[in-house]
Design a protein around this motif. Structure first.
Motif, PDB file in Angstrom:
ATOM      1  N   ARG A 140       0.834  -1.208   0.000  1.00 15.11           N
ATOM      2  CA  ARG A 140       0.000   0.000   0.000  1.00 15.11           C
ATOM      3  C   ARG A 140       0.867   1.256   0.000  1.00 15.11           C
ATOM      4  NH1 ARG A 140      -3.214   2.096  -2.394  1.00 15.11           N
ATOM      5  NH2 ARG A 140      -4.261   0.106  -2.382  1.00 15.11           N
ATOM      6  N   ARG A 141       1.944   1.247   0.799  1.00 14.16           N
ATOM      7  CA  ARG A 141       2.855   2.400   0.851  1.00 14.16           C
ATOM      8  C   ARG A 141       3.537   2.618  -0.493  1.00 14.16           C
ATOM      9  NH1 ARG A 141       3.831   3.730   6.439  1.00 14.16           N
ATOM     10  NH2 ARG A 141       1.752   3.420   7.317  1.00 14.16           N
ATOM     11  N   LEU A 143       2.290   1.769  -3.448  1.00 16.08           N
ATOM     12  CA  LEU A 143       1.270   2.299  -4.358  1.00 16.08           C
ATOM     13  C   LEU A 143       0.992   3.778  -4.078  1.00 16.08           C
ATOM     14  CD1 LEU A 143      -1.187  -0.730  -4.453  1.00 16.08           C
ATOM     15  CD2 LEU A 143       0.418  -0.001  -6.254  1.00 16.08           C
ATOM     16  N   ASP A 144       0.919   4.155  -2.809  1.00 13.52           N
ATOM     17  CA  ASP A 144       0.726   5.564  -2.455  1.00 13.52           C
ATOM     18  C   ASP A 144       1.903   6.406  -2.933  1.00 13.52           C
ATOM     19  OD1 ASP A 144      -1.664   4.872  -1.237  1.00 13.52           O
ATOM     20  OD2 ASP A 144      -0.856   4.951   0.814  1.00 13.52           O
ATOM     21  N   TRP A 145       3.120   5.884  -2.779  1.00  9.98           N
ATOM     22  CA  TRP A 145       4.320   6.572  -3.222  1.00  9.98           C
ATOM     23  C   TRP A 145       4.290   6.770  -4.740  1.00  9.98           C
ATOM     24  CZ3 TRP A 145       8.449   5.121  -6.364  1.00  9.98           C
ATOM     25  CH2 TRP A 145       9.589   5.916  -6.279  1.00  9.98           C
ATOM     26  N   ARG A 147       1.708   7.139  -6.546  1.00  9.27           N
ATOM     27  CA  ARG A 147       0.754   8.208  -6.849  1.00  9.27           C
ATOM     28  C   ARG A 147       1.435   9.581  -6.704  1.00  9.27           C
ATOM     29  NH1 ARG A 147      -2.658   4.792  -4.210  1.00  9.27           N
ATOM     30  NH2 ARG A 147      -4.266   3.877  -5.503  1.00  9.27           N
ATOM     31  N   ARG A 148       2.333   9.686  -5.734  1.00 10.11           N
ATOM     32  CA  ARG A 148       3.083  10.934  -5.529  1.00 10.11           C
ATOM     33  C   ARG A 148       4.144  11.141  -6.601  1.00 10.11           C
ATOM     34  NH1 ARG A 148       5.605  10.207  -0.140  1.00 10.11           N
ATOM     35  NH2 ARG A 148       6.792  12.045  -0.732  1.00 10.11           N
TER      36      ARG A 148
END
Length: 152
Positions: A140-141, A143-145, A147-148
């Motif tokens: 999840r981290r 995938l979030d990264w 996105r950034r």
């Protein structure tokens, strides 16, 4: 994986995820831990080239100059937590990933002989459940990264 240039690894990823979902923490805790660690290692490995291309602080260690087969999961996790604003993992996620790595090391007989000369401790179902949760957290981290810092 396609946008990162690793579309050919989709089947590998899908198989690891499917097997992890089918593994039971009570009957196959070692399998759960090994598969969870594979997902952590894979998710971090697949973003190294992208992070380095962007010149972010994460994964800039010389550990990642060579062939990916020489990279160590310990270094991937440590580097994923570096880089200040570009870090993928915070300290809590890093600590959980390090616990998962230690649990996964049980598959190495030589390490077991060295670290547990009196015999290896039991791998409990709760450790396997935590390994699964840690893999979900790290993925999840990542995938979030992404996105950034999206791939082109």
């Amino acid at each position: 994986l396609d946008r990162l240039g690793y579309g050919t690894f989709r089947l590998w990823w899908t198989q690891i995820v499917a097997e992890l979902r089918q593994c039971d923490a009570y009957s196959a805790p070692v399998s759960v831990v090994v598969l969870a660690a594979a997902l952590v290692e894979g998710s971090l490995t697949f973003v190294v080239k992208h992070a380095r291309k962007l010149g972010l602080g994460v994964f800039q260690s010389r550990d990642f100059d060579g062939d990916a087969r020489t990279w160590k999961i310990d270094s991937l996790v440590a580097s994923a937590a570096s880089g200040s604003d570009s870090a993928i993992l915070d300290m809590q996620a890093k600590n959980r990933a390090e616990i998962l790595i230690r649990s996964r090391q049980r598959i190495h007989a030589g390490r077991m002989l060295s670290e547990f000369p009196a015999g290896a401790p039991d791998l409990r179902p709760e450790e396997a459940r935590d390994a699964k949760a840690t893999a979900e957290l790290v993925v999840r981290r990542v995938l979030d990264w992404l996105r950034r810092f999206p791939p082109a």
